[in-house]
Design a protein around this motif. Structure first.
Motif, PDB file in Angstrom:
ATOM      1  N   UNK A   1       0.782  -1.138  -0.014  1.00  0.00           N
ATOM      2  CA  UNK A   1      -0.035   0.135   0.038  1.00  0.00           C
ATOM      3  C   UNK A   1       0.873   1.244   0.077  1.00  0.00           C
ATOM      4  N   UNK A   2       0.414   2.048  -0.752  1.00  0.00           N
ATOM      5  CA  UNK A   2       1.189   3.550  -0.744  1.00  0.00           C
ATOM      6  C   UNK A   2       1.188   4.256   0.516  1.00  0.00           C
ATOM      7  N   UNK A   3       2.423   4.813   0.871  1.00  0.00           N
ATOM      8  CA  UNK A   3       2.388   5.658   2.044  1.00  0.00           C
ATOM      9  C   UNK A   3       1.644   7.136   2.071  1.00  0.00           C
ATOM     10  N   UNK A   4       1.504   7.357   0.617  1.00  0.00           N
ATOM     11  CA  UNK A   4       0.922   8.711   0.560  1.00  0.00           C
ATOM     12  C   UNK A   4       1.699   9.936   1.171  1.00  0.00           C
ATOM     13  N   UNK A   5       3.092  10.097   0.826  1.00  0.00           N
ATOM     14  CA  UNK A   5       3.984  10.847   1.533  1.00  0.00           C
ATOM     15  C   UNK A   5       3.437  12.319   1.482  1.00  0.00           C
ATOM     16  N   UNK A   6       3.519  13.148   2.486  1.00  0.00           N
ATOM     17  CA  UNK A   6       2.814  14.493   2.584  1.00  0.00           C
ATOM     18  C   UNK A   6       3.552  15.565   1.819  1.00  0.00           C
ATOM     19  N   UNK A   7       4.787  15.511   1.298  1.00  0.00           N
ATOM     20  CA  UNK A   7       5.459  16.464   0.562  1.00  0.00           C
ATOM     21  C   UNK A   7       6.253  16.432  -0.407  1.00  0.00           C
ATOM     22  N   UNK A   8       6.807  17.413  -1.112  1.00  0.00           N
ATOM     23  CA  UNK A   8       7.724  17.207  -2.327  1.00  0.00           C
ATOM     24  C   UNK A   8       9.100  16.901  -1.754  1.00  0.00           C
ATOM     25  N   UNK A   9       9.723  16.137  -1.976  1.00  0.00           N
ATOM     26  CA  UNK A   9      11.152  15.828  -1.501  1.00  0.00           C
ATOM     27  C   UNK A   9      12.107  17.025  -2.047  1.00  0.00           C
ATOM     28  N   UNK A  10      11.583  17.468  -3.083  1.00  0.00           N
ATOM     29  CA  UNK A  10      12.539  18.648  -3.661  1.00  0.00           C
ATOM     30  C   UNK A  10      12.259  20.207  -3.170  1.00  0.00           C
TER      31      UNK A  10
END
Length: 79
Positions: free
Chosen positions: A1-10
């Motif tokens: 299942x995707x983590x759905x990370x909260x931000x752009x890593x850049x």
């Protein structure tokens, strides 16, 4: 299942679970569409792969399968 990370890593832009601007690579590195198209030129700086739009998890499933709150930043990514 995707983590759905909260931000752009850049650029660290917020990318909520339902953001149409979130892009992920095959390893789930997460970036905004602007960084993918501009700074990154379509290639993931972590694995070298391409990107696809991140699927949007239905809101009714967020209680059982919440999005990640852990922010990740790639050092030296166009900042």
């Amino acid at each position: 299942m995707l983590e759905l990370r909260p931000n752009c890593e850049c650029c660290d832009r917020d990318l909520p679970f339902d953001s149409p601007d979130a892009r992920i690579c095959t390893f789930e590195c997460t970036f905004c569409a602007d960084c993918v198209e501009g700074v990154l030129k379509g290639a993931c700086p972590n694995c070298g792969g391409g990107f696809a739009p991140r699927p949007i998890r239905p809101a009714r499933l967020l209680a059982k399968y919440p999005a990640s709150t852990k922010r990740v930043l790639k050092t030296g990514c166009g900042q």
